[in-house]
Design an enzyme around this catalytic site. Structure first.
Site, short mmCIF file in Angstrom:
data_model
loop_
_atom_site.label_atom_id
_atom_site.label_comp_id
_atom_site.label_asym_id
_atom_site.label_seq_id
_atom_site.Cartn_x
_atom_site.Cartn_y
_atom_site.Cartn_z
N TYR A 94 0.83 -1.21 0.00
CA TYR A 94 0.00 0.00 0.00
C TYR A 94 0.87 1.26 0.00
O TYR A 94 1.42 1.66 1.03
CB TYR A 94 -0.96 0.00 1.21
N GLY A 134 -16.56 0.71 -1.09
CA GLY A 134 -17.35 1.94 -0.93
C GLY A 134 -18.65 1.91 -1.70
O GLY A 134 -19.59 2.64 -1.38
N1 LIG Z 1 -5.92 -8.77 0.98
C1 LIG Z 1 -6.16 -8.04 -0.08
O1 LIG Z 1 -5.80 -8.37 -1.21
C2 LIG Z 1 -6.89 -6.74 0.10
C3 LIG Z 1 -7.44 -6.06 -1.00
C4 LIG Z 1 -8.13 -4.86 -0.77
C5 LIG Z 1 -8.26 -4.38 0.53
N2 LIG Z 1 -7.70 -5.05 1.57
C6 LIG Z 1 -7.80 -4.56 2.97
O2 LIG Z 1 -9.18 -4.42 3.29
C7 LIG Z 1 -9.43 -3.10 3.76
C8 LIG Z 1 -10.84 -2.67 3.42
O3 LIG Z 1 -11.09 -2.81 2.04
P1 LIG Z 1 -11.24 -1.57 1.05
O4 LIG Z 1 -10.65 -0.37 1.69
O5 LIG Z 1 -10.74 -2.05 -0.25
O6 LIG Z 1 -12.80 -1.39 0.84
P2 LIG Z 1 -14.08 -1.17 1.76
O7 LIG Z 1 -13.74 -1.28 3.16
O8 LIG Z 1 -15.10 -2.05 1.18
O9 LIG Z 1 -14.47 0.33 1.37
C9 LIG Z 1 -13.64 1.42 1.60
C10 LIG Z 1 -14.24 2.64 0.94
O10 LIG Z 1 -15.50 2.89 1.52
C11 LIG Z 1 -15.57 4.22 1.99
N3 LIG Z 1 -16.33 4.18 3.26
C12 LIG Z 1 -15.96 3.57 4.41
N4 LIG Z 1 -16.94 3.68 5.33
C13 LIG Z 1 -17.92 4.39 4.76
C14 LIG Z 1 -19.18 4.85 5.21
N5 LIG Z 1 -19.62 4.56 6.43
N6 LIG Z 1 -19.95 5.57 4.35
C15 LIG Z 1 -19.53 5.86 3.10
N7 LIG Z 1 -18.34 5.44 2.61
C16 LIG Z 1 -17.54 4.71 3.44
C17 LIG Z 1 -14.16 4.67 2.18
O11 LIG Z 1 -14.10 6.06 1.99
P3 LIG Z 1 -12.88 6.97 2.48
O12 LIG Z 1 -11.66 6.37 1.84
O13 LIG Z 1 -13.23 8.29 1.94
O14 LIG Z 1 -12.84 6.91 3.94
C18 LIG Z 1 -13.42 3.89 1.10
O15 LIG Z 1 -13.48 4.60 -0.11
C19 LIG Z 1 -8.33 -2.28 3.08
O16 LIG Z 1 -8.14 -1.03 3.72
C20 LIG Z 1 -7.14 -3.21 3.18
O17 LIG Z 1 -6.57 -3.12 4.46
C21 LIG Z 1 -7.04 -6.22 1.37
#
Ligand SMILES: NC(=O)c1ccc[n+]([C@@H]2O[C@H](COP(=O)([O-])OP(=O)(O)OC[C@H]3O[C@@H](n4cnc5c(N)ncnc54)[C@H](OP(=O)(O)O)[C@@H]3O)[C@@H](O)[C@H]2O)c1
Length: 333
Positions: free
Chosen positions: A54, A216
């Site tokens: 990241y 999101g």
């Molecule tokens: N193992 C893997 O290959 C892999 C792949 C992807 C992700 N991950 C991990 O999983 C974590 C979470 O996944 P993700 O970040 O991809 O997606 P997510 O948690 O599904 O969604 C994150 C997005 O949702 C928005 N958001 C969060 N809470 C919200 C709410 N209450 N209302 C409106 N919008 C909201 C955030 O906005 P803001 O950014 O504006 O806050 C961000 O754009 C990552 O941070 C990472 O640590 C792992």
């Protein structure tokens, strides 16, 4: 905050994905992100998830700004295996997929990564170390063998695998106990609900759904792909593409309808659904905003009824694959 357990350690059921603080989603704001990390601990959101990929180490460096003060309060998880210094290093690379995505699970690379990660984080150990993607050219037994040496050396407390099949998980677990599996899982990615998730439960392994908010999308806050800045990595995700966007909005409508019945938000319902998958499930919604963090933490106390869960489970599968084929090729199917 209700609790979950990973490697025998009690953690808040809702964790914090830190990726978007430094990479892939919108514009990073480090000061705001540090405020999120501080507030997270006040709310009991103590399972923090990062990776060397990241921002090519930037996300781990960001966490190091606060870790020295709070290390003993945090269950710290990070990952290696995606070759971050020769792969996608900028938002633009990610959007254009103009750099190769290389996976390296060789013991030599693994040992190099953990040392660099500990240095960047400014800690002497991590609580959970994941292989981010399985290296198709290196037997999983060899990679996990190297990771087991890190446990012996005290650099790592427990091992995890990301984007892994049940068959690979079993092979890995025979070499060293695997404490957690982190695969994509949300209302629009239910691929592992009948496979890896029950297998983890049987084997006493935690399941960590990543992208539980569908990056999101499931929150209903993204109304069109034009809401995303030009360098946002989601512009590269097929489910956000124009041809799939409207069809996928219908998923959000169902989530919104369930949310209305509970005076909750779609984000809270999406997270609560992942918690309904089992007591071994510990989602890590990502955010860089205190407001969203606080909203998401409340999902731990949202009890969906059997009827709600049935309605959510009947949602039509998402339109479009969850990754481009270049990225799908690195998932362990
Ligand atoms: N193992 C893997 O290959 C892999 C792949 C992807 C992700 N991950 C991990 O999983 C974590 C979470 O996944 P993700 O970040 O991809 O997606 P997510 O948690 O599904 O969604 C994150 C997005 O949702 C928005 N958001 C969060 N809470 C919200 C709410 N209450 N209302 C409106 N919008 C909201 C955030 O906005 P803001 O950014 O504006 O806050 C961000 O754009 C990552 O941070 C990472 O640590 C792992």
């Amino acid at each position: 905050m209700i609790q979950r357990s990973i490697n025998g350690v009690s953690i808040g059921a809702i964790g914090l994905g830190c990726m978007g603080m430094s990479w892939a989603y919108g514009t990073p704001d480090n000061a705001q992100s540090v405020a999120v990390l501080r507030r997270a601990l006040e709310l009991g959101v103590n399972h923090w998830d990062t990776a060397d990929l990241y921002g090519s180490g930037e996300n781990e460096s960001l966490l190091s700004q606060i870790l020295p003060e709070v290390r003993d309060q945090v269950f710290l998880a990070t990952k290696f295996g995606n070759v971050y210094d020769r792969a996608m290093t900028s938002h633009q690379d990610l959007v254009e997929m103009n750099a190769p995505w290389i996976v390296d699970g060789t013991p030599e690379y693994a040992h190099k990564c953990i040392d660099r990660t500990l240095k960047r984080l400014g800690v002497d150990h991590v609580d959970l170390y994941y292989l981010h993607r399985v290296d198709a050219r290196t037997p999983i037994e060899e990679t996990v063998g190297a990771m087991a040496e890190m446990v012996k050396a005290g650099k790592v407390k427990a091992l995890g695998l990301s984007e892994v099949s049940t068959a690979t998980l079993k092979r890995a677990n025979a070499v060293h106990p695997i404490a957690a599996v982190q695969n994509e899982c949300s209302l629009w990615t239910r691929d592992f609900v009948d496979t890896v998730i029950p297998a983890c439960q049987e084997m006493g392994i935690a399941f960590v759904p990543y992208s539980p908010l569908g990056r999101g999308f499931l929150t209903g806050q993204i109304k069109s792909v034009d809401d995303l800045i030009v360098s946002d990595g989601r512009r590269n995700h097929p489910r956000f593409a124009e041809e799939n966007f409207a069809a996928n909005m219908r998923i959000v409508e169902t989530v919104r309808a369930v949310a209305r019945r509970h005076d909750a938000t779609p984000a809270q319902v999406a997270i609560a659904w992942t918690l309904s998958l089992g007591d071994h499930v510990a989602p890590i919604p990502g955010t860089k905003r205190v407001k969203y963090l606080e909203e998401n933490a409340v999902a731990a106390s949202l009890s969906l009824t059997d009827a709600d869960v049935a309605e959510l489970n009947s949602i039509t599968p998402a339109s479009g694959p969850r990754y481009l084929e270049t990225a799908m090729a690195h998932t362990n199917r």
